[in-house]
Design an enzyme around this catalytic site. Structure first.
Site, PDB file in Angstrom:
ATOM      1  N   SER A 135       6.863  35.285  24.803  1.00 20.55           N
ATOM      2  CA  SER A 135       8.175  34.891  25.305  1.00 20.55           C
ATOM      3  C   SER A 135       7.969  33.577  26.041  1.00 20.55           C
ATOM      4  CB  SER A 135       8.737  35.935  26.273  1.00 20.55           C
ATOM      5  OG  SER A 135       9.876  35.448  26.965  1.00 20.55           O
ATOM      6  N   TYR A 152       8.657  41.963  33.649  1.00 18.27           N
ATOM      7  CA  TYR A 152       8.732  41.347  32.333  1.00 18.27           C
ATOM      8  C   TYR A 152       7.822  40.113  32.273  1.00 18.27           C
ATOM      9  CZ  TYR A 152      10.801  39.483  28.033  1.00 18.27           C
ATOM     10  OH  TYR A 152      10.993  39.013  26.754  1.00 18.27           O
TER      11      TYR A 152
END
Length: 252
Positions: free
Chosen positions: A144, A157
């Site tokens: 990501s 995250y």
């Protein structure tokens, strides 16, 4: 395009980036193992692939559970005889939660899916690729842009995505002796159901709520196919693909 029949596995293949990539891999000539927790969305992906003339099989697994993952990859080995590519895609969003309000169970759940799940699937694929003949294969991890810069209040995250980069580099190093390549694709704002909220506005580093640009998910799928289709003598160690107008560059 693969020179001969090749086999790919995609985790989280029931929706979003996973489904789009599974379809694109099938269109590129791969037979695809569709991996996920729920059978129904995986069967829907299989149907999409079949209508287009591709080949896919469904393998249910919870990526956070070692026994479930190992069983799925044993079934993949039995069905296909080998595995050439793993797109290690399954993951979960965590939302924005201030650090002082983080619940330990919430943290553990995010880590179980986004980090332990990546490790378990990579381990199972690595074992298969090392043992098969001809030896080798490719693992592509879905990172990501949060592997580079966090959004506000996303410590779990962000931590898992930074850790995925360590997994990618370790496998890239350790896999050399066995012709196993490993790379990572860091994706920013692909247009899926998970990012629809960005049209209304998401929290920015300066505290504002602002909408963000998104890109068609097929661009991500095509990028993964490019990485997957390289000969094993070449590797994309890290690729960032993002909506051009999103505020990643200069974030903060």
């Amino acid at each position: 395009m693969p020179a001969s029949k090749q086999f790919a596995a995609v985790t989280g293949a029931g929706s979003g980036i996973g489904r789009a990539t599974a379809v694109a891999l099938a269109e590129a000539g791969f037979t695809v193992a569709l991996i996920g927790r729920r059978a129904e969305p995986l069967l829907e992906t299989k149907e999409v692939i079949g209508v287009a003339g591709g080949e896919a099989q469904v393998f249910q697994a919870d990526v956070s559970n070692a026994a479930s993952v190992d069983q799925a990859f044993l079934h993949i080995a039995a069905a296909f005889g080998r595995l050439d590519v793993l797109f290690n895609n399954a993951g979960r969003n965590a939302g924005a939660v201030p650090l002082e309000d983080y619940d330990t169970d919430f943290w553990n759940d995010v880590v179980a899916t986004n980090l332990t799940g990546v490790f378990l699937c990579a381990r199972a694929a690595y074992r298969l690729m090392k043992a098969q003949s001809p030896q080798g294969g490719r693992i592509i991890n879905n990172g990501s842009i949060s592997a580079h810069a966090p959004r506000p209040h996303t410590i779990a995250y962000t931590a898992t995505k930074h850790a995925v980069t360590g997994i990618t580099k370790s496998i890239s190093l350790d896999g050399r002796a066995f012709n196993i390549a490993c790379g990572q694709i860091d994706i920013g704002n692909a247009a899926t159901s998970l990012t629809e909220r960005m049209n209304k506005g998401v929290l920015q580093a300066d505290g504002r709520m602002a909408p963000e640009a998104r890109m068609d998910v097929t661009h991500v799928a095509n990028a993964v196919v490019h990485m997957a289709s390289l000969p094993l003598e070449a590797n994309v160690l890290n690729m960032t693909i993002m909506a051009s107008a999103m505020p990643f560059v200069g974030r903060g």
